[in-house]
Structures are given as structure tokens and as C-alpha cells.
Design an enzyme around this catalytic site. Structure first.
Site, PDB file in Angstrom:
ATOM      1  N   CYS A  46      -6.551 -10.546   8.276  1.00  0.00           N
ATOM      2  CA  CYS A  46      -6.892 -10.149   9.649  1.00  0.00           C
ATOM      3  C   CYS A  46      -5.966  -9.092  10.242  1.00  0.00           C
ATOM      4  O   CYS A  46      -6.008  -8.855  11.452  1.00  0.00           O
ATOM      5  CB  CYS A  46      -6.889 -11.380  10.564  1.00  0.00           C
ATOM      6  SG  CYS A  46      -8.118 -12.617  10.132  1.00  0.00           S
ATOM      7  N   ASP A  47      -5.156  -8.448   9.415  1.00  0.00           N
ATOM      8  CA  ASP A  47      -4.219  -7.464   9.967  1.00  0.00           C
ATOM      9  C   ASP A  47      -4.159  -6.206   9.095  1.00  0.00           C
ATOM     10  O   ASP A  47      -3.088  -5.818   8.617  1.00  0.00           O
ATOM     11  CB  ASP A  47      -2.832  -8.096  10.082  1.00  0.00           C
ATOM     12  CG  ASP A  47      -1.918  -7.333  11.030  1.00  0.00           C
ATOM     13  OD1 ASP A  47      -2.440  -6.545  11.850  1.00  0.00           O
ATOM     14  OD2 ASP A  47      -0.688  -7.520  10.955  1.00  0.00           O
ATOM     15  N   PRO A  48      -5.309  -5.535   8.909  1.00  0.00           N
ATOM     16  CA  PRO A  48      -5.346  -4.376   8.000  1.00  0.00           C
ATOM     17  C   PRO A  48      -4.937  -3.055   8.649  1.00  0.00           C
ATOM     18  O   PRO A  48      -5.653  -2.061   8.554  1.00  0.00           O
ATOM     19  CB  PRO A  48      -6.812  -4.355   7.563  1.00  0.00           C
ATOM     20  CG  PRO A  48      -7.550  -4.827   8.775  1.00  0.00           C
ATOM     21  CD  PRO A  48      -6.660  -5.878   9.403  1.00  0.00           C
ATOM     22  N   HIS A  49      -3.777  -3.039   9.329  1.00  0.00           N
ATOM     23  CA  HIS A  49      -3.306  -1.753   9.848  1.00  0.00           C
ATOM     24  C   HIS A  49      -2.707  -0.957   8.681  1.00  0.00           C
ATOM     25  O   HIS A  49      -2.402  -1.527   7.616  1.00  0.00           O
ATOM     26  CB  HIS A  49      -2.305  -1.959  10.989  1.00  0.00           C
ATOM     27  CG  HIS A  49      -1.031  -2.637  10.596  1.00  0.00           C
ATOM     28  ND1 HIS A  49      -0.014  -1.990   9.922  1.00  0.00           N
ATOM     29  CD2 HIS A  49      -0.601  -3.912  10.784  1.00  0.00           C
ATOM     30  CE1 HIS A  49       0.985  -2.823   9.716  1.00  0.00           C
ATOM     31  NE2 HIS A  49       0.657  -3.998  10.219  1.00  0.00           N
TER      32      HIS A  49
ATOM     33  N   ASN B 293      -0.064  -2.176   6.308  1.00  0.00           N
ATOM     34  CA  ASN B 293      -0.367  -3.341   5.470  1.00  0.00           C
ATOM     35  C   ASN B 293      -1.353  -3.028   4.349  1.00  0.00           C
ATOM     36  O   ASN B 293      -1.780  -3.939   3.639  1.00  0.00           O
ATOM     37  CB  ASN B 293      -0.952  -4.477   6.320  1.00  0.00           C
ATOM     38  CG  ASN B 293       0.115  -5.222   7.093  1.00  0.00           C
ATOM     39  OD1 ASN B 293       1.298  -5.096   6.796  1.00  0.00           O
ATOM     40  ND2 ASN B 293      -0.298  -5.993   8.087  1.00  0.00           N
TER      41      ASN B 293
END
Length: 278
Positions: A42-45, A48
Site C-alpha cells: 500500500c505504499d508504492p511511492h 519504494n
């Protein structure tokens, strides 16, 4: 580990990695996690997500590999949630207002389904209700309208975000990060439409699989009516309808994604066909 941040456009160019392919593969990767696996990063910045040229022996079907880092924020999505979410996106892409309303209520208890759909897609309601998600690129005028609307509907937006389940809230975040990544990459105009089309393929598949399970339950030996001719006939008819619907959607979306790829690459075939097709 060899590689670079996924939004390093110069690195992509140096290794002959096409931005359009990266955008499409990210859409496939996260659609797989959301709809099929039910286990979502849930954190595909960009910090990452790494990318590197395809190493020898890699199973990747592209000339690169995508590597997800920082596995501290995952969410497990239940089969029921994934099915509702798939039906919601299918309804949004088809501009089925009643189904959007129903799924918004099922997923988040939300009455303001128009605003809910806008938050989820990052698109204006006029585009959604005209079934233009996979046909119309978000332009500056639409972006400006959304920004103005966000200010006017700030209280309502905050209310929706406060009420929706955490699973859905994290999906909002994931969708926003993926859209931002496309912008960082400078993805072509077709990226938005391609992403929706890829997602539509996964939605069609999970809905078809659920319909198959429902038919199997009807004809299971434990069902006392499973051997009756009428039940068998209805089940066969239901399976045929579900299968044909699935095949039709899959083919149309595959052709659509292919057409976008051809148009953005401006291939000779595209130039010829675009002149022949009105």
C-alpha cells in the site's frame, strides 16, 4: 542491489526501457495484488519501487524487473471485498450509476456515490457518467475543475474519508501514488486509459470466477435440486452468458490496450488503420 528508482527517466532511457511499458506493468502488478492475490503493498511511492534491466534467467516478460521495497504496509483484502471492488470499478467504467451506488454502499456505507467515484478515480463526474474513463485523457481543464471542486466539497470529502473502512482508504492512497508515479515518469497520454483498461481485465476475470463458483454451488451434489433438468439448463445458460461476457470484455480490452500502444508508438500499422477507420 543493481537498479534505480522507478521514476528515474534517464536510467530508463539508458537501458532502453519504455515508460509506457513500465506504466502498464505497474498497473498489472498492482491489479494482480488487489484482485487476484488479495495481498497489497500500500505504499508504492518512487522510493519504494526500484527497476532494473531484466537479468539472465528472469521470468519477467518485459526487458526489466520491478522490485518492491519497504514491506511494512501491506493489506490483506478479503474475497468479498475484492469482488465488490471489482464490481464497483466495472460499474464506474460502464457508467452504471445504480451499480456504483450499490457498491459504494456495500464497500463504505457511502451515499454520495458520485463524489466517492471521483475520489477513487481522480476524474470528474462528467467523465465518469459519460463512460469516458477509457476514452478521454484527463486534460488541464478537467484537472482545474477537480481542484476547484475539491475545495468546494472539502467537508464532504473529509466525511467520506473518515467513514470508509481502512482497506478502502489504503486503496485510495495506493491509487493516488500510482497516478503520481505515471506523472513523474512523464507517461504518455494513453497511460491513464491503459491503466483503467488493464484494471478492467482483472475485474472481468474475478467477476467471472465468482459467477463460475456460484454455478458450481447450484449443481453441487449436496444441492438436492442439482440434478433437475431445469436447474441444469439454467446453470448451463448462466455459465454460457458469464463466459461470453467475460470473453467479450477481455477481447475488447486487449484490443483497446493494443490500440493505445500502437497509437502512442505511432507505428506504421496504426497510421494505416487510423486512416481506414473513421
Amino acid at each position: 542491489m543493481n537498479g534505480s528508482r522507478i521514476n528515474n527517466v534517464e536510467y530508463l532511457k539508458a537501458h532502453n526501457i519504455k515508460v509506457a511499458d513500465v506504466s502498464k506493468e505497474m498497473a498489472r502488478t498492482f491489479s494482480q495484488m488487489i484482485y487476484k492475490d488479495g495481498f497489497l503493498h500500500c505504499d508504492p511511492h518512487p522510493g519504494n519501487v526500484m527497476i532494473r534491466p531484466k537479468p539472465t534467467g528472469s521470468p519477467s516478460h518485459c526487458n526489466f524487473e520491478i522490485i518492491l521495497l519497504d514491506h511494512g504496509l501491506y493489506r490483506e483484502l478479503s474475497p468479498a471485498f475484492r469482488l465488490d471492488y471489482a464490481k464497483l470499478w466495472t460499474a464506474i467504467m460502464a457508467s452504471d450509476k445504480e451499480e456504483i451506488k450499490r457498491r459504494a454502499m456495500n464497500l463504505g456505507g457511502i451515499d454520495a456515490y458520485e463524489l466517492f467515484a471521483c475520489i477513487l478515480t481522480g476524474r470528474d463526474w462528467d467523465v465518469i457518467q459519460d463512460a469516458q474513463l477509457t476514452r478521454k485523457v484527463r486534460n488541464k481543464a478537467e484537472t482545474s475543475k477537480i481542484s476547484t471542486g475539491a475545495g468546494n466539497w472539502l467537508v464532504e470529502i473529509a466525511d467520506i474519508l473518515a467513514r470508509v473502512p481502512r482497506d478502502l482508504l489504503l486503496l485510495f492512497k495506493t491509487n493516488d501514488l500510482l497516478r503520481a508515479l505515471d506523472e513523474d515518469l512523464g507517461a504518455d497520454d494513453g497511460a491513464q486509459m491503459r491503466t483503467f483498461a488493464v484494471m478492467g481485465q482483472y475485474c472481468a476475470q474475478i467477476i467471472f470466477e465468482e459467477e463460475k463458483k456460484d454455478i458450481q454451488r447450484r449443481i453441487a451434489p449436496s444441492n438436492r435440486n442439482s440434478k433437475s433438468i431445469s436447474v441444469m439448463a439454467k446453470s448451463l445458460g448462466a455459465w454460457c452468458r458469464a463466459y461470453l461476457t467475460f470473453i467479450a470484455k477481455t477481447i475488447s480490452l486487449n484490443v483497446f490496450v493494443w490500440w493505445i500502444d500502437q497509437s502512442q508508438a505511432e507505428t506504421i500499422l496504426y497510421k494505416i488503420l487510423s486512416k481506414l477507420i473513421p
